[in-house]
Scaffold this motif. Structure first.
Motif, PDB file in Angstrom:
ATOM      1  N   ILE A 218       0.863  -1.176   0.000  1.00 22.92           N
ATOM      2  CA  ILE A 218       0.000   0.000   0.000  1.00 22.92           C
ATOM      3  C   ILE A 218       0.903   1.230   0.000  1.00 22.92           C
ATOM      4  O   ILE A 218       1.826   1.333   0.812  1.00 22.92           O
ATOM      5  N   ASN A 219       0.695   2.128  -0.951  1.00 23.61           N
ATOM      6  CA  ASN A 219       1.495   3.346  -1.080  1.00 23.61           C
ATOM      7  C   ASN A 219       0.680   4.549  -0.610  1.00 23.61           C
ATOM      8  O   ASN A 219      -0.387   4.832  -1.166  1.00 23.61           O
ATOM      9  N   ILE A 220       1.190   5.224   0.414  1.00 28.11           N
ATOM     10  CA  ILE A 220       0.506   6.375   1.012  1.00 28.11           C
ATOM     11  C   ILE A 220       1.389   7.605   0.855  1.00 28.11           C
ATOM     12  O   ILE A 220       2.617   7.500   0.851  1.00 28.11           O
ATOM     13  N   ALA A 221       0.786   8.771   0.746  1.00 26.31           N
ATOM     14  CA  ALA A 221       1.557  10.020   0.704  1.00 26.31           C
ATOM     15  C   ALA A 221       0.885  11.063   1.585  1.00 26.31           C
ATOM     16  O   ALA A 221      -0.307  10.956   1.896  1.00 26.31           O
ATOM     17  N   GLU A 222       1.658  12.043   1.998  1.00 30.50           N
ATOM     18  CA  GLU A 222       1.109  13.182   2.723  1.00 30.50           C
ATOM     19  C   GLU A 222       0.621  14.223   1.717  1.00 30.50           C
ATOM     20  O   GLU A 222       1.147  14.304   0.601  1.00 30.50           O
ATOM     21  N   PRO A 223      -0.370  15.029   2.083  1.00 28.79           N
ATOM     22  CA  PRO A 223      -0.904  16.042   1.162  1.00 28.79           C
ATOM     23  C   PRO A 223       0.175  17.000   0.660  1.00 28.79           C
ATOM     24  O   PRO A 223       1.018  17.464   1.430  1.00 28.79           O
ATOM     25  N   GLY A 224       0.159  17.257  -0.654  1.00 29.36           N
ATOM     26  CA  GLY A 224       1.063  18.232  -1.242  1.00 29.36           C
ATOM     27  C   GLY A 224       2.501  17.797  -1.391  1.00 29.36           C
ATOM     28  O   GLY A 224       3.348  18.595  -1.799  1.00 29.36           O
ATOM     29  N   ALA A 225       2.807  16.529  -1.074  1.00 26.36           N
ATOM     30  CA  ALA A 225       4.197  16.060  -1.148  1.00 26.36           C
ATOM     31  C   ALA A 225       4.718  16.080  -2.582  1.00 26.36           C
ATOM     32  O   ALA A 225       3.989  15.738  -3.520  1.00 26.36           O
ATOM     33  N   LEU A 226       5.970  16.499  -2.750  1.00 25.82           N
ATOM     34  CA  LEU A 226       6.626  16.442  -4.050  1.00 25.82           C
ATOM     35  C   LEU A 226       7.162  15.033  -4.257  1.00 25.82           C
ATOM     36  O   LEU A 226       7.981  14.550  -3.466  1.00 25.82           O
ATOM     37  N   ILE A 227       6.706  14.377  -5.309  1.00 18.76           N
ATOM     38  CA  ILE A 227       7.111  12.992  -5.589  1.00 18.76           C
ATOM     39  C   ILE A 227       7.455  12.886  -7.073  1.00 18.76           C
ATOM     40  O   ILE A 227       6.642  13.248  -7.923  1.00 18.76           O
ATOM     41  N   GLY A 228       8.646  12.407  -7.380  1.00 16.81           N
ATOM     42  CA  GLY A 228       9.033  12.275  -8.781  1.00 16.81           C
ATOM     43  C   GLY A 228      10.393  11.634  -8.916  1.00 16.81           C
ATOM     44  O   GLY A 228      11.047  11.316  -7.917  1.00 16.81           O
ATOM     45  N   PHE A 229      10.826  11.427 -10.142  1.00 15.00           N
ATOM     46  CA  PHE A 229      12.161  10.875 -10.384  1.00 15.00           C
ATOM     47  C   PHE A 229      13.115  12.012 -10.754  1.00 15.00           C
ATOM     48  O   PHE A 229      13.919  12.439  -9.959  1.00 15.00           O
ATOM     49  N   ALA A 230      13.003  12.522 -11.966  1.00 15.85           N
ATOM     50  CA  ALA A 230      13.832  13.658 -12.383  1.00 15.85           C
ATOM     51  C   ALA A 230      13.086  14.962 -12.124  1.00 15.85           C
ATOM     52  O   ALA A 230      11.867  14.977 -11.944  1.00 15.85           O
ATOM     53  N   GLY A 231      13.816  16.068 -12.127  1.00 14.45           N
ATOM     54  CA  GLY A 231      13.210  17.381 -11.926  1.00 14.45           C
ATOM     55  C   GLY A 231      12.417  17.827 -13.141  1.00 14.45           C
ATOM     56  O   GLY A 231      12.642  17.352 -14.257  1.00 14.45           O
ATOM     57  N   PRO A 232      11.475  18.764 -12.963  1.00 18.89           N
ATOM     58  CA  PRO A 232      10.625  19.238 -14.067  1.00 18.89           C
ATOM     59  C   PRO A 232      11.411  19.786 -15.253  1.00 18.89           C
ATOM     60  O   PRO A 232      11.059  19.538 -16.401  1.00 18.89           O
ATOM     61  N   ARG A 233      12.494  20.519 -14.996  1.00 19.08           N
ATOM     62  CA  ARG A 233      13.284  21.114 -16.089  1.00 19.08           C
ATOM     63  C   ARG A 233      13.920  20.029 -16.950  1.00 19.08           C
ATOM     64  O   ARG A 233      13.911  20.105 -18.186  1.00 19.08           O
ATOM     65  N   VAL A 234      14.452  18.991 -16.297  1.00 19.41           N
ATOM     66  CA  VAL A 234      15.089  17.889 -17.035  1.00 19.41           C
ATOM     67  C   VAL A 234      14.064  17.162 -17.905  1.00 19.41           C
ATOM     68  O   VAL A 234      14.318  16.849 -19.070  1.00 19.41           O
ATOM     69  N   LYS A 236      11.173  18.335 -19.032  1.00 23.30           N
ATOM     70  CA  LYS A 236      10.700  19.214 -20.103  1.00 23.30           C
ATOM     71  C   LYS A 236      11.705  19.268 -21.253  1.00 23.30           C
ATOM     72  O   LYS A 236      11.333  19.237 -22.435  1.00 23.30           O
ATOM     73  N   GLU A 237      12.990  19.332 -20.934  1.00 22.47           N
ATOM     74  CA  GLU A 237      14.018  19.373 -21.969  1.00 22.47           C
ATOM     75  C   GLU A 237      14.115  18.043 -22.720  1.00 22.47           C
ATOM     76  O   GLU A 237      14.482  18.001 -23.898  1.00 22.47           O
ATOM     77  N   THR A 238      13.758  16.947 -22.035  1.00 20.34           N
ATOM     78  CA  THR A 238      13.851  15.622 -22.654  1.00 20.34           C
ATOM     79  C   THR A 238      12.686  15.362 -23.611  1.00 20.34           C
ATOM     80  O   THR A 238      12.884  14.927 -24.748  1.00 20.34           O
ATOM     81  N   ILE A 239      11.454  15.635 -23.140  1.00 19.57           N
ATOM     82  CA  ILE A 239      10.277  15.312 -23.963  1.00 19.57           C
ATOM     83  C   ILE A 239       9.843  16.479 -24.858  1.00 19.57           C
ATOM     84  O   ILE A 239       8.964  16.322 -25.703  1.00 19.57           O
TER      85      ILE A 239
END
Length: 281
Positions: A218-234, A236-239
């Motif tokens: 079971i995967n739980i998160a707290e409200p508003g938590a930042l969750i991801g692998f690479a950063g948004p800039r990386v 965006k530049e890739t795709i």
């Protein structure tokens, strides 16, 4: 000469008599910018009582929130990272470790403990962002592996609280190996039919997200938590495309099936206890 020299005091307390507020008594909510007193933070489990923003906290605070009467037994507390690569950037990795240990009072970016949550036994491994950005090094992987071994041996459910910037670059491949090591251990936990709960907090990124953080029963998160692998800039530049607003928030991930629940920290203990009781029965 009254224009240039104050002849009478306009303020009752002189500057030299003013008292500074002790450090740590007051904090400011990063979201609504309102002042928060330490006692109010503790009573509200480190959630802003004005806007509901979840403040970043470490293992000490999570243990106090979750364990009954803040009673627990810490395991593997003396493990410390080595310097197999003799790494050096702006300072030597050995010196960075020494300074961070002295500053935080922690031996590495994770602590492991077992205790009772509403009467239910639970093994908890919790990361600390204050220790080199909660980076995943050899000790983090080893403590998680040993915590899983403890859960298997004692048939106790395992809770992983992730808060990390990703793999620790100072340990290079040794750090990346922890992704495979912890994932293999979690496979053994699943074979033993011992529940694994993953709690993702702000932030959970990099190799941590790509391994044990997303492998919970079971995967739980707290409200508003930042969750991801690479950063948004990386990304965006890739795709070469604009990204959806808030695409790395817990709410976006739940909407797209990556998370089972988002739980307010003030309700976390109750939710975990009810899940553990369901597993037992």
């Amino acid at each position: 000469m009254a224009w240039f020299k104050r002849e009478s005091k306009g303020i009752t307390t002189s500057t030299e008599d003013k008292k500074e507020a002790p450090d740590g008594v007051w904090n400011k909510c990063p979201n609504c910018k309102r002042p928060l007193h330490y006692t109010e933070q503790v009573e509200n489990q480190y959630v802003c009582h004005y806007c509901g923003f979840h403040l970043r906290i470490g293992s000490k605070e999570y243990f106090s929130v979750l364990f009954d009467n803040n009673e627990f037994t810490e395991l593997f507390a003396n493990l410390r990272s080595g310097d197999p690569l003799e790494f050096e950037d702006t300072k030597k990795y050995k010196d960075r470790l020494k300074d961070t240990i002295a500053k935080t009072g922690l031996n590495d970016a994770i602590r492991a403990a077992h205790g009772l949550v509403d009467g239910q036994p639970l093994m908890v491994a919790c990361m600390d962002f204050s220790f080199i950005g909660g980076s995943m090094g050899s000790v983090v992987g080893e403590k998680i592996a040993r915590s899983i071994d403890y859960s298997i041996a004692n048939k106790v459910p395992f809770l992983m609280i992730s808060k990390s910037g990703g793999a620790r670059m100072m340990e290079a491949a040794f750090s990346l190996m922890q992704m495979a090591k912890t994932s293999a251990k979690l496979a053994l936990l699943a074979q033993a039919k011992v529940p694994y709960i993953s709690l993702l907090t702000d932030p959970t990124t990099g190799g941590v997200t790509a391994s044990y953080a997303m492998l919970g029963d079971i995967n739980i998160a707290e409200p508003g938590a930042l969750i991801g692998f690479a950063g948004p800039r990386v990304i965006k530049e890739t795709i070469k495309k604009d990204l959806p607003k808030g695409f790395q928030t817990a709410e976006f991930l739940q909407e797209h099936g990556f998370l089972d629940f988002i739980v307010d920290r003030r309700e976390m203990k109750e939710k975990l206890a009810s899940f553990l009781k369901m597993m037992v029965h």
